[in-house]
Design an enzyme around this catalytic site. Sequence first.
Site, PDB file in Angstrom:
ATOM      1  N   ASP A 301       0.859  -1.186   0.000  1.00 48.03           N
ATOM      2  CA  ASP A 301       0.000   0.000   0.000  1.00 48.03           C
ATOM      3  C   ASP A 301       0.893   1.233   0.000  1.00 48.03           C
ATOM      4  O   ASP A 301       2.071   1.175   0.372  1.00 48.03           O
ATOM      5  CB  ASP A 301      -0.892  -0.005   1.248  1.00 48.03           C
ATOM      6  CG  ASP A 301      -1.956   1.090   1.251  1.00 48.03           C
ATOM      7  OD1 ASP A 301      -2.232   1.670   0.182  1.00 48.03           O
ATOM      8  OD2 ASP A 301      -2.515   1.375   2.333  1.00 48.03           O
ATOM      9  N   HIS A 302       0.348   2.343  -0.435  1.00 49.90           N
ATOM     10  CA  HIS A 302       1.041   3.634  -0.318  1.00 49.90           C
ATOM     11  C   HIS A 302       0.744   4.238   1.054  1.00 49.90           C
ATOM     12  O   HIS A 302      -0.407   4.260   1.490  1.00 49.90           O
ATOM     13  CB  HIS A 302       0.565   4.594  -1.412  1.00 49.90           C
ATOM     14  CG  HIS A 302       1.036   4.233  -2.787  1.00 49.90           C
ATOM     15  ND1 HIS A 302       0.220   4.264  -3.898  1.00 49.90           N
ATOM     16  CD2 HIS A 302       2.248   3.816  -3.231  1.00 49.90           C
ATOM     17  CE1 HIS A 302       0.909   3.899  -4.960  1.00 49.90           C
ATOM     18  NE2 HIS A 302       2.141   3.626  -4.578  1.00 49.90           N
ATOM     19  N   GLY A 476      -5.058   3.957   0.690  1.00 51.34           N
ATOM     20  CA  GLY A 476      -6.140   3.128   0.174  1.00 51.34           C
ATOM     21  C   GLY A 476      -5.815   2.436  -1.130  1.00 51.34           C
ATOM     22  O   GLY A 476      -6.710   2.037  -1.875  1.00 51.34           O
ATOM     23  N   HIS A 477      -4.517   2.250  -1.410  1.00 49.63           N
ATOM     24  CA  HIS A 477      -4.077   1.664  -2.674  1.00 49.63           C
ATOM     25  C   HIS A 477      -3.547   0.244  -2.451  1.00 49.63           C
ATOM     26  O   HIS A 477      -2.422  -0.084  -2.822  1.00 49.63           O
ATOM     27  CB  HIS A 477      -2.995   2.535  -3.311  1.00 49.63           C
ATOM     28  CG  HIS A 477      -3.429   3.940  -3.578  1.00 49.63           C
ATOM     29  ND1 HIS A 477      -2.537   4.982  -3.798  1.00 49.63           N
ATOM     30  CD2 HIS A 477      -4.672   4.492  -3.666  1.00 49.63           C
ATOM     31  CE1 HIS A 477      -3.209   6.102  -4.009  1.00 49.63           C
ATOM     32  NE2 HIS A 477      -4.510   5.829  -3.932  1.00 49.63           N
ATOM     33  N   LEU A 478      -4.357  -0.611  -1.865  1.00 49.59           N
ATOM     34  CA  LEU A 478      -3.917  -1.961  -1.512  1.00 49.59           C
ATOM     35  C   LEU A 478      -3.853  -2.864  -2.738  1.00 49.59           C
ATOM     36  O   LEU A 478      -4.779  -2.879  -3.548  1.00 49.59           O
ATOM     37  CB  LEU A 478      -4.866  -2.567  -0.477  1.00 49.59           C
ATOM     38  CG  LEU A 478      -4.684  -2.138   0.983  1.00 49.59           C
ATOM     39  CD1 LEU A 478      -5.040  -0.678   1.173  1.00 49.59           C
ATOM     40  CD2 LEU A 478      -5.529  -3.009   1.900  1.00 49.59           C
TER      41      LEU A 478
END
Length: 555
Positions: A301-302, A476-478
């Site tokens: 994730d980021h 929220g970039h999983l």
Amino acid sequence: MTGEAMTMKFDYVVVGAGPAGCVVANRLTEDPKVSVCLIEAGPPDTNVFIKMPAGFIKTLENPNLTWRFETLPTLRTSNRALVIKQGRALGGSSAVNGMVYTRGLPSDFDRWADLGNYGWGFADVLPYFKKSEKWFGSNPEGLRGDSGPLGITPNDWRNDICDAFIDNAIAMGFQHNADYNGSTQEGVGYCQRFIERGRRTTAFGAYIKPVRYRSNLKIMTSTTVTKILLNGKTAVGVAVRRPKSILSETISAAREVVLAAGTVNTARLLQVSGIGDPGLLSKIGVPVAHRLPGVGENLRDHYVIRTVARVRGGTTINELTQGRRLAMQVLRWVFRQPSVLGVSPSLINLFFRSDTNLVEPDLQGVFAPASYKIGAYGVLDRAPGISFGVWQHRPQSHGFVHATSDDIDVSPLVQPNYLDHEGDRNVLLAGLRFARQVLQGPVLKQYFVEELLPGSRIETDDAVLDYAYRYGASAGHLIGTARMGPAGDPMAVVGPDLLVHGLSSLRVIDASVMPTLPSANTMATVLMIGEKAAELIRARTDPNGGRLRGTGWAS
């Protein structure tokens, strides 16, 4: 009382009505001979705040519209459990996210191909990016699509401090980049958004609403898939539970079960269905149906950290959302005029390098002429403020998603291991120091009053990193928990055809298949995966309508 079992029969069962699921359901039902059941755990997309871009805080905080997962605390998050929110409604995360359209660097996808994923280099995936988008901006290089279902627009709301931020970056040596999704990403420019005329455009609205009355498409909402059903090594359907139903239901898939449930839910659904690492399955009391140790691993994730400043002499969103000014903005939005209610939460992207020796950007910064009250998530300050958040593009830290029970409703363990790798800490430190310089740069200096976060007393590397540990959050970039890789890769879950290794008729098409993070927000890439997946699925269709068996790209 369970009642007697009831079975519905379709050619394809698509689990999850997020971006990829909506794409595939649309494309497959273009053939009237093919039947598709699209299953969504959440409700319809009728909430008014879904359509209003400024309503993203309302949707993200609405438990009826989001999955809410907590990460395991670590020292790198100051022993905090971070909340990760994913969309849970028709449209999935496209109904609740920040609406920024960013593809990433061509090298991101070439790296996927270098890892053994034939057909996933940038030249291979570019047509699918273009197929999904309806870009309203200029396209001198021919790299953008203009006839796809999903509207993507340049920012139409202008602001003096936003313009000053761009001029400030240019004065600091950056180029103005009108299209960071073109041939060059580095530079500064307004964000491109999943917004048309002030309204959010969702995957459901673009791909499914226009075709929702197709007789070969069934849409089920508020329906939980509890298990993937296997006949030996072949997926044959899913078990579902619907509210207020006394019947246990199964939905059969004559051709394929297609998982598009999201990075966390896809992993735990596979695990509770007996597909995964035998050690984990034994712990949660699930019989091993298929050994696949990579399921749930490689979570990435980021990790975003923001710098916030108090300003004066300009106009920020903080003031425009108070009193009469807010009423005027509401009227403008109702009549589809540029308004603060019709903008994405991030208005400007700045792509930059942590080290000038690097060839490409490894950091992304997002700017907004707005600030939230400290300690009050989603509540705007009353005084004028600005925010600049940064994250590392390609973190090396990775973790896992592990089911904790054979019950799909029991929360899984989610551990991205943010900043676990020393290199990630060094890159984020450089990004955060640069962000602080930008907000006090030569052009913004006329507006700058004081730094609120981290605050002028935070100076040493250790202190700056400690601030990142205490205030950082998930972007929220999983991705990654069903990682794509060739059959010889022991931790790969799916092959380049997105079929699960060792099983027939089970395919994964969401962000969980990404082997590495793209240098971008992830929704654009998920749409691309959905478009490519639809073509892969149709390419494997038996002309006689029979089930195709086998796995791997060449099978």
